[in-house]
Design an enzyme around this catalytic site. Sequence first.
Site, PDB file in Angstrom:
ATOM      1  CD  GLN A   1      11.528   8.777  -3.887  1.00  0.00           C
ATOM      2  OE1 GLN A   1      11.478   9.168  -2.645  1.00  0.00           O
ATOM      3  NE2 GLN A   1      11.154   9.663  -4.757  1.00  0.00           N
TER       4      GLN A   1
ATOM      5  N   GLY B   1      22.353   6.632  -5.936  1.00  0.00           N
ATOM      6  CA  GLY B   1      23.768   6.928  -5.668  1.00  0.00           C
ATOM      7  C   GLY B   1      24.127   6.128  -4.408  1.00  0.00           C
TER       8      GLY B   1
ATOM      9  CB  THR C   1      17.392  15.728 -13.588  1.00  0.00           C
ATOM     10  OG1 THR C   1      17.428  16.375 -14.800  1.00  0.00           O
ATOM     11  CG2 THR C   1      16.478  14.482 -13.771  1.00  0.00           C
TER      12      THR C   1
ATOM     13  CD  GLU D   1      16.363  14.687  -3.423  1.00  0.00           C
ATOM     14  OE1 GLU D   1      15.274  14.789  -3.282  1.00  0.00           O
ATOM     15  OE2 GLU D   1      17.245  13.735  -3.085  1.00  0.00           O
TER      16      GLU D   1
HETATM   17  C1  LIG Z   1      33.428  17.251  -9.445  1.00  0.00           C
HETATM   18  C2  LIG Z   1      33.354  18.662  -9.053  1.00  0.00           C
HETATM   19  C3  LIG Z   1      32.434  18.559  -7.887  1.00  0.00           C
HETATM   20  C4  LIG Z   1      32.121  19.940  -7.829  1.00  0.00           C
HETATM   21  C5  LIG Z   1      30.613  19.905  -7.040  1.00  0.00           C
HETATM   22  C6  LIG Z   1      29.698  20.902  -7.173  1.00  0.00           C
HETATM   23  C7  LIG Z   1      28.820  21.178  -6.711  1.00  0.00           C
HETATM   24  C8  LIG Z   1      27.879  20.067  -6.290  1.00  0.00           C
HETATM   25  C9  LIG Z   1      26.451  20.493  -6.318  1.00  0.00           C
HETATM   26  C10 LIG Z   1      25.806  19.518  -5.882  1.00  0.00           C
HETATM   27  C11 LIG Z   1      25.863  18.345  -5.106  1.00  0.00           C
HETATM   28  C12 LIG Z   1      24.914  18.456  -3.952  1.00  0.00           C
HETATM   29  C13 LIG Z   1      24.189  17.571  -3.558  1.00  0.00           C
HETATM   30  C14 LIG Z   1      23.768  16.259  -4.152  1.00  0.00           C
HETATM   31  C15 LIG Z   1      22.293  15.993  -3.775  1.00  0.00           C
HETATM   32  C16 LIG Z   1      21.669  15.057  -4.106  1.00  0.00           C
HETATM   33  C17 LIG Z   1      22.078  14.197  -5.401  1.00  0.00           C
HETATM   34  C18 LIG Z   1      22.036  13.030  -5.118  1.00  0.00           C
HETATM   35  C19 LIG Z   1      20.736  12.378  -4.868  1.00  0.00           C
HETATM   36  C20 LIG Z   1      19.575  12.623  -5.500  1.00  0.00           C
HETATM   37  C21 LIG Z   1      18.516  11.785  -4.895  1.00  0.00           C
HETATM   38  C22 LIG Z   1      17.234  11.818  -5.585  1.00  0.00           C
HETATM   39  O1  LIG Z   1      16.966  12.294  -6.609  1.00  0.00           O
HETATM   40  S1  LIG Z   1      16.063  10.897  -4.695  1.00  0.00           S
HETATM   41  C23 LIG Z   1      14.470  11.013  -5.786  1.00  0.00           C
HETATM   42  C24 LIG Z   1      13.869  12.131  -5.659  1.00  0.00           C
HETATM   43  N1  LIG Z   1      12.670  12.049  -6.454  1.00  0.00           N
HETATM   44  C25 LIG Z   1      11.590  13.080  -6.551  1.00  0.00           C
HETATM   45  O2  LIG Z   1      11.944  14.178  -6.401  1.00  0.00           O
HETATM   46  C26 LIG Z   1      10.456  12.661  -7.113  1.00  0.00           C
HETATM   47  C27 LIG Z   1       9.657  13.999  -7.373  1.00  0.00           C
HETATM   48  N2  LIG Z   1       8.153  13.790  -7.323  1.00  0.00           N
HETATM   49  C28 LIG Z   1       7.702  13.881  -6.145  1.00  0.00           C
HETATM   50  O3  LIG Z   1       8.258  14.527  -5.376  1.00  0.00           O
HETATM   51  C29 LIG Z   1       6.042  13.649  -6.219  1.00  0.00           C
HETATM   52  O4  LIG Z   1       5.715  12.588  -6.856  1.00  0.00           O
HETATM   53  C30 LIG Z   1       5.369  14.983  -6.624  1.00  0.00           C
HETATM   54  C31 LIG Z   1       5.452  16.070  -5.350  1.00  0.00           C
HETATM   55  C32 LIG Z   1       5.753  15.184  -8.056  1.00  0.00           C
HETATM   56  C33 LIG Z   1       3.946  14.428  -6.956  1.00  0.00           C
HETATM   57  O5  LIG Z   1       3.521  13.753  -5.491  1.00  0.00           O
HETATM   58  P1  LIG Z   1       2.274  13.220  -5.634  1.00  0.00           P
HETATM   59  O6  LIG Z   1       1.744  12.523  -3.920  1.00  0.00           O
HETATM   60  O7  LIG Z   1       1.889  11.853  -6.588  1.00  0.00           O
HETATM   61  O8  LIG Z   1       0.942  14.178  -6.054  1.00  0.00           O
HETATM   62  P2  LIG Z   1       0.182  15.337  -5.751  1.00  0.00           P
HETATM   63  O9  LIG Z   1       0.962  16.207  -6.703  1.00  0.00           O
HETATM   64  O10 LIG Z   1      -1.236  14.907  -6.005  1.00  0.00           O
HETATM   65  O11 LIG Z   1       0.360  15.801  -4.282  1.00  0.00           O
HETATM   66  C34 LIG Z   1      -0.574  15.413  -3.323  1.00  0.00           C
HETATM   67  C35 LIG Z   1      -0.490  16.364  -2.232  1.00  0.00           C
HETATM   68  O12 LIG Z   1       0.823  16.318  -1.673  1.00  0.00           O
HETATM   69  C36 LIG Z   1       1.462  17.754  -1.743  1.00  0.00           C
HETATM   70  N3  LIG Z   1       2.884  17.389  -1.644  1.00  0.00           N
HETATM   71  C37 LIG Z   1       3.811  16.770  -2.709  1.00  0.00           C
HETATM   72  N4  LIG Z   1       4.912  16.711  -2.319  1.00  0.00           N
HETATM   73  C38 LIG Z   1       4.991  17.135  -1.092  1.00  0.00           C
HETATM   74  C39 LIG Z   1       6.299  17.418  -0.322  1.00  0.00           C
HETATM   75  N5  LIG Z   1       7.425  17.127  -0.378  1.00  0.00           N
HETATM   76  N6  LIG Z   1       5.848  17.877   1.219  1.00  0.00           N
HETATM   77  C40 LIG Z   1       4.729  18.475   1.341  1.00  0.00           C
HETATM   78  N7  LIG Z   1       3.673  18.067   0.373  1.00  0.00           N
HETATM   79  C41 LIG Z   1       3.700  17.429  -0.539  1.00  0.00           C
HETATM   80  C42 LIG Z   1       1.124  18.467  -2.986  1.00  0.00           C
HETATM   81  O13 LIG Z   1       1.039  19.672  -2.965  1.00  0.00           O
HETATM   82  C43 LIG Z   1      -0.430  18.074  -2.867  1.00  0.00           C
HETATM   83  O14 LIG Z   1      -1.027  18.660  -1.860  1.00  0.00           O
HETATM   84  P3  LIG Z   1      -2.590  19.190  -2.035  1.00  0.00           P
HETATM   85  O15 LIG Z   1      -3.338  17.996  -1.971  1.00  0.00           O
HETATM   86  O16 LIG Z   1      -2.775  19.847  -0.858  1.00  0.00           O
HETATM   87  O17 LIG Z   1      -2.441  19.885  -3.471  1.00  0.00           O
HETATM   88  C1  LIG Z   2      22.619  12.149 -11.107  1.00  0.00           C
HETATM   89  C2  LIG Z   2      21.376  11.501 -10.717  1.00  0.00           C
HETATM   90  C3  LIG Z   2      21.283  11.354  -9.282  1.00  0.00           C
HETATM   91  C4  LIG Z   2      20.428  10.705  -8.757  1.00  0.00           C
HETATM   92  N1  LIG Z   2      20.246   9.979  -7.413  1.00  0.00           N
HETATM   93  C5  LIG Z   2      19.161   9.453  -7.139  1.00  0.00           C
HETATM   94  C6  LIG Z   2      19.149   8.746  -5.699  1.00  0.00           C
HETATM   95  O1  LIG Z   2      20.127   8.777  -4.951  1.00  0.00           O
HETATM   96  N2  LIG Z   2      18.007   7.979  -5.397  1.00  0.00           N
HETATM   97  C7  LIG Z   2      17.000   7.970  -5.991  1.00  0.00           C
HETATM   98  O2  LIG Z   2      15.879   7.388  -5.572  1.00  0.00           O
HETATM   99  N3  LIG Z   2      16.884   8.784  -7.150  1.00  0.00           N
HETATM  100  C8  LIG Z   2      18.105   9.440  -7.806  1.00  0.00           C
HETATM  101  N4  LIG Z   2      18.156   9.998  -9.009  1.00  0.00           N
HETATM  102  C9  LIG Z   2      16.621   9.889  -9.795  1.00  0.00           C
HETATM  103  C10 LIG Z   2      16.277  11.325  -9.786  1.00  0.00           C
HETATM  104  O3  LIG Z   2      15.219  11.725  -8.756  1.00  0.00           O
HETATM  105  C11 LIG Z   2      15.075  11.228 -11.110  1.00  0.00           C
HETATM  106  O4  LIG Z   2      15.658  11.196 -12.294  1.00  0.00           O
HETATM  107  C12 LIG Z   2      14.241  12.612 -11.129  1.00  0.00           C
HETATM  108  O5  LIG Z   2      13.175  12.624  -9.979  1.00  0.00           O
HETATM  109  C13 LIG Z   2      13.480  12.572 -12.531  1.00  0.00           C
HETATM  110  O6  LIG Z   2      12.470  11.639 -12.624  1.00  0.00           O
HETATM  111  P1  LIG Z   2      12.713  10.795 -13.930  1.00  0.00           P
HETATM  112  O7  LIG Z   2      13.893  10.532 -14.264  1.00  0.00           O
HETATM  113  O8  LIG Z   2      11.412   9.905 -13.820  1.00  0.00           O
HETATM  114  O9  LIG Z   2      12.134  11.857 -15.072  1.00  0.00           O
HETATM  115  P2  LIG Z   2      10.847  11.940 -16.051  1.00  0.00           P
HETATM  116  O10 LIG Z   2       9.578  12.419 -15.115  1.00  0.00           O
HETATM  117  O11 LIG Z   2      10.747  10.786 -16.866  1.00  0.00           O
HETATM  118  O12 LIG Z   2      10.940  13.259 -16.883  1.00  0.00           O
HETATM  119  C14 LIG Z   2      11.216  13.083 -18.331  1.00  0.00           C
HETATM  120  C15 LIG Z   2      10.482  14.567 -18.838  1.00  0.00           C
HETATM  121  O13 LIG Z   2       9.152  14.427 -18.798  1.00  0.00           O
HETATM  122  C16 LIG Z   2       8.654  15.796 -18.158  1.00  0.00           C
HETATM  123  N5  LIG Z   2       7.484  15.645 -17.114  1.00  0.00           N
HETATM  124  C17 LIG Z   2       7.589  14.347 -16.239  1.00  0.00           C
HETATM  125  N6  LIG Z   2       6.395  14.602 -15.384  1.00  0.00           N
HETATM  126  C18 LIG Z   2       5.717  15.653 -15.908  1.00  0.00           C
HETATM  127  C19 LIG Z   2       4.419  16.343 -15.891  1.00  0.00           C
HETATM  128  N7  LIG Z   2       3.606  15.900 -14.656  1.00  0.00           N
HETATM  129  N8  LIG Z   2       4.189  17.409 -16.469  1.00  0.00           N
HETATM  130  C20 LIG Z   2       4.920  17.708 -17.215  1.00  0.00           C
HETATM  131  N9  LIG Z   2       6.300  17.514 -17.789  1.00  0.00           N
HETATM  132  C21 LIG Z   2       6.390  16.065 -17.046  1.00  0.00           C
HETATM  133  C22 LIG Z   2       9.976  16.154 -17.294  1.00  0.00           C
HETATM  134  O14 LIG Z   2      10.026  17.594 -17.185  1.00  0.00           O
HETATM  135  C23 LIG Z   2      11.056  15.748 -18.007  1.00  0.00           C
HETATM  136  O15 LIG Z   2      11.275  16.757 -19.299  1.00  0.00           O
HETATM  137  C24 LIG Z   2      19.150  10.553  -9.582  1.00  0.00           C
HETATM  138  C25 LIG Z   2      19.270  11.097 -10.697  1.00  0.00           C
HETATM  139  C26 LIG Z   2      20.139  11.652 -11.211  1.00  0.00           C
HETATM  140  C27 LIG Z   2      20.418  12.261 -12.650  1.00  0.00           C
END
Ligand SMILES: CCCCC/C=C\C/C=C\C/C=C\C/C=C\C/C=C\C=C\C(=O)SCCNC(=O)CCNC(=O)[C@H](O)C(C)(C)COP(=O)(O)OP(=O)(O)OC[C@H]1O[C@@H](n2cnc3c(N)ncnc32)[C@H](O)[C@@H]1OP(=O)(O)O
Ligand SMILES: Cc1cc2nc3c(=O)[nH]c(=O)nc-3n(C[C@H](O)[C@H](O)[C@H](O)COP(=O)(O)OP(=O)(O)OC[C@H]3O[C@@H](n4cnc5c(N)ncnc54)[C@H](O)[C@@H]3O)c2cc1C
Length: 669
Positions: free
Chosen positions: A142, A182, A427, A429
């Site tokens: 993503q 990842g 950071t 998810e």
């Molecule tokens: C070595 C030692 C080992 C030790 C181990 C110990 C511990 C291990 C610990 C942990 C490991 C475990 C697990 C690891 C797991 C994961 C890590 C790996 C992978 C990671 C993957 C990723 O990161 S994937 C990418 C993730 N990306 C994001 O999360 C992006 C974040 N952004 C968003 O979700 C959206 O863009 C947004 C929510 C910020 C904004 O959305 P947008 O549509 O642009 O805007 P609006 O704000 O206008 O929203 C519109 C309406 O939609 C509603 N809404 C938004 N999101 C949702 C939703 N998810 N579900 C339902 N509704 C949603 C929002 O509320 C608005 O509604 P209204 O219009 O009614 O207001």
């Molecule tokens: C270890 C790791 C594993 C990952 N694995 C995956 C994966 O498997 N798949 C995948 O698709 N992605 C993955 N990601 C990406 C991850 O989901 C993004 O890095 C995360 O969603 C944060 O987005 P960004 O990096 O764009 O941060 P940014 O949005 O650029 O954040 C930078 C700074 O800006 C601030 N900021 C941003 N927007 C706003 C706002 N609207 N208002 C106020 N402050 C704001 C934040 O708080 C932060 O301080 C991974 C990231 C890491 C670190």
Amino acid sequence: MAAVDGGEVDHLAGERATAHFDVDAMKVAWAGSRHAVEVNDRMARLVASDPVFRKDTRTMLSRKELFKDTLKKAAHAWKRIVELRLTEEEANLLRLYVDQPGYVDLHWGMFVPAIKGQGTEEQQKKWVPMAYKFQIIGCYAQTELGHGSNVQGLETTATFDPNTDEFVVHSPTLTSSKWWPGGLGKASTHAVVYARLITQGKDYGIHGFIVQLRSLDDHSPLPGITLGDIGGKFGSGAYNSMDNGVLRFDHVRIPRDQMLMRLSQVTREGKYVHSDVPKQLLYGTMVYVRQTIVADASKALSRAVCIAVRYSAIRKQFGSQAGGPETQVLNYKTQQSRLFPLLASAYAYRFVGEWLKWLYTDVMQKLEAKDYSTLPEAHACTAGLKSVTTSATADAIEECRKLCGGHGYLNSSGLPELFAVYVPACTYEGDNVVLLLQVARFLMKTVSQLASGKQPVGTTAYMGNIQYLMQCKSAVNTAGDWLNPAAIKEVFEARALRMAVNCAQNISKAPSQEEGFSELSPDLLESAVAHVQLIIVTKFFEKLQQDIIGHGVKEQLQNLCNIYALFLLHKHLGDFLSTGCITPKQGALANEQLGRLYAQVRPNAVALVDAFDYTDHYLSSVLGRYDGDVYPALYAEAWKDPLNETVIPDGYQEHLRPLLKQQLKFSRL
Ligand SMILES: CCCCC/C=C\C/C=C\C/C=C\C/C=C\C/C=C\C=C\C(=O)SCCNC(=O)CCNC(=O)[C@H](O)C(C)(C)COP(=O)(O)OP(=O)(O)OC[C@H]1O[C@@H](n2cnc3c(N)ncnc32)[C@H](O)[C@@H]1OP(=O)(O)O
Ligand SMILES: Cc1cc2nc3c(=O)[nH]c(=O)nc-3n(C[C@H](O)[C@H](O)[C@H](O)COP(=O)(O)OP(=O)(O)OC[C@H]3O[C@@H](n4cnc5c(N)ncnc54)[C@H](O)[C@@H]3O)c2cc1C
């Protein structure tokens, strides 16, 4: 059964003997059921007894060695899962106890759920069995170089070509390169790719597509695809076992039926059709993972706390003036006031994680029945709890390192690696601030609807009691009054509601809602945190209403629940005072009660962390050993460092010897 895989002597036996409760029964309360204790214990031991899963030298491996070791462990884990015909529950636990981040986490944790959640039945029938048999390996692509938080801002395009019935997937700019997924860098053969869907000349926004990345014959990237790892990450070992990757598409063609079509479809002619479901379901995989991250927070936090509590009971500093024995650092009130709230938080997160899992399942069942009413609540709860629990856990792991003094800084304490692997949870998810702002939006909406008489439900139901909560004054008169759950709940509800209403009123004074929201965003964050903390406290109290069996178990949990709540009250005293929920005197009484509660936890502390039932293998900490035999282990561990393989270090002849043998040339010397 105790989780011993250490030595013969139990240096913590004295500590264990002072416990006032049945540890085995507490294990059941922690794990959720007798069955859960049994299966956790069996899987943890299976991993601990298998030499392939050793991890004691992990922080000394080079990146390449570490990655290969991760591939080996993942393949071996799969072999054991198949040989032993493990159930899905057992297999998940086995992977958890292997405890090395790797491509399988994303395969099972995001790729498969994305297809199940967003694929049609036909698509699921085709792809899920292949994924289940590991005939393909998938990741979740993503995030891009230029956009992560702003999902709607992603740039990758998937343009429908009606001539060939295909989508053309393309990375139009450098910033559109997929960046971070990842498992993408080296392992995955497929990805769920999020891209802007363009058909008949119109951009329909972000949709998911299944794209094959590598050949299933020789693993080489398919034509038009550029792939690689994005480079080393924070800390040694830790998340460097994961091949977070970069991916670019140069007009890559995929069949039309590889668009995930449960929510919307593109017909053979190229017509876009959106089903009658909220478009936010596209974000469903993130909601699912955020929910699991809350459960993981209690795991990571309880690991750190287990290490810090056991070591604090062993470590002695200073003593009586008369030259008597030195004091266990766990007896220092400062150590207790830093450590016991973290112990309480681990239990609090465990129980709120359990509740969140229930909420998620409930919402999913409602979605199946086309009832979408609880979706906003599910989003707010998963986003808010993910944010609050991961931020607090990351801070807590670092605090546990400091609580272990100098030895906590050694890799062999297990804490540096745990910290390094855990901090990105703030950071990934969803950045924690971005997610809290989502909660704040939800709260502002709820407050604005109060005026129209709409009764809030679920976790915002308390807001319906606005007349009372806006003017109530806490009746607490003595420190002991703070042990009344109703007294605690009332002030937490009043604080959360008053902060939200203050924000709403201030926003309404701004020229526009958007401007007001932006201007007030620091206050909105605090308001969201107050609401989420109320949820955690409430769910802990609700847990105590359940049937909790075993001698002394309920009493211990009551103490921990009170510690969790009063610690938050003490930490956020400014909120409670400025909103007029309590007086300074009542704040001081809460602190007095906290001190008394710490004294009650002290004799139970080691047993309370034993109840987590962690093997020494899983903890991987010389300081947190079950038997407390810390010093010989620390000493032995030091000698395993590659630097100690030779007495005279590499580099002596080139750099040290010439320095030591040089003729003095400076006249002033
Ligand atoms: C070595 C030692 C080992 C030790 C181990 C110990 C511990 C291990 C610990 C942990 C490991 C475990 C697990 C690891 C797991 C994961 C890590 C790996 C992978 C990671 C993957 C990723 O990161 S994937 C990418 C993730 N990306 C994001 O999360 C992006 C974040 N952004 C968003 O979700 C959206 O863009 C947004 C929510 C910020 C904004 O959305 P947008 O549509 O642009 O805007 P609006 O704000 O206008 O929203 C519109 C309406 O939609 C509603 N809404 C938004 N999101 C949702 C939703 N998810 N579900 C339902 N509704 C949603 C929002 O509320 C608005 O509604 P209204 O219009 O009614 O207001
Ligand atoms: C270890 C790791 C594993 C990952 N694995 C995956 C994966 O498997 N798949 C995948 O698709 N992605 C993955 N990601 C990406 C991850 O989901 C993004 O890095 C995360 O969603 C944060 O987005 P960004 O990096 O764009 O941060 P940014 O949005 O650029 O954040 C930078 C700074 O800006 C601030 N900021 C941003 N927007 C706003 C706002 N609207 N208002 C106020 N402050 C704001 C934040 O708080 C932060 O301080 C991974 C990231 C890491 C670190």
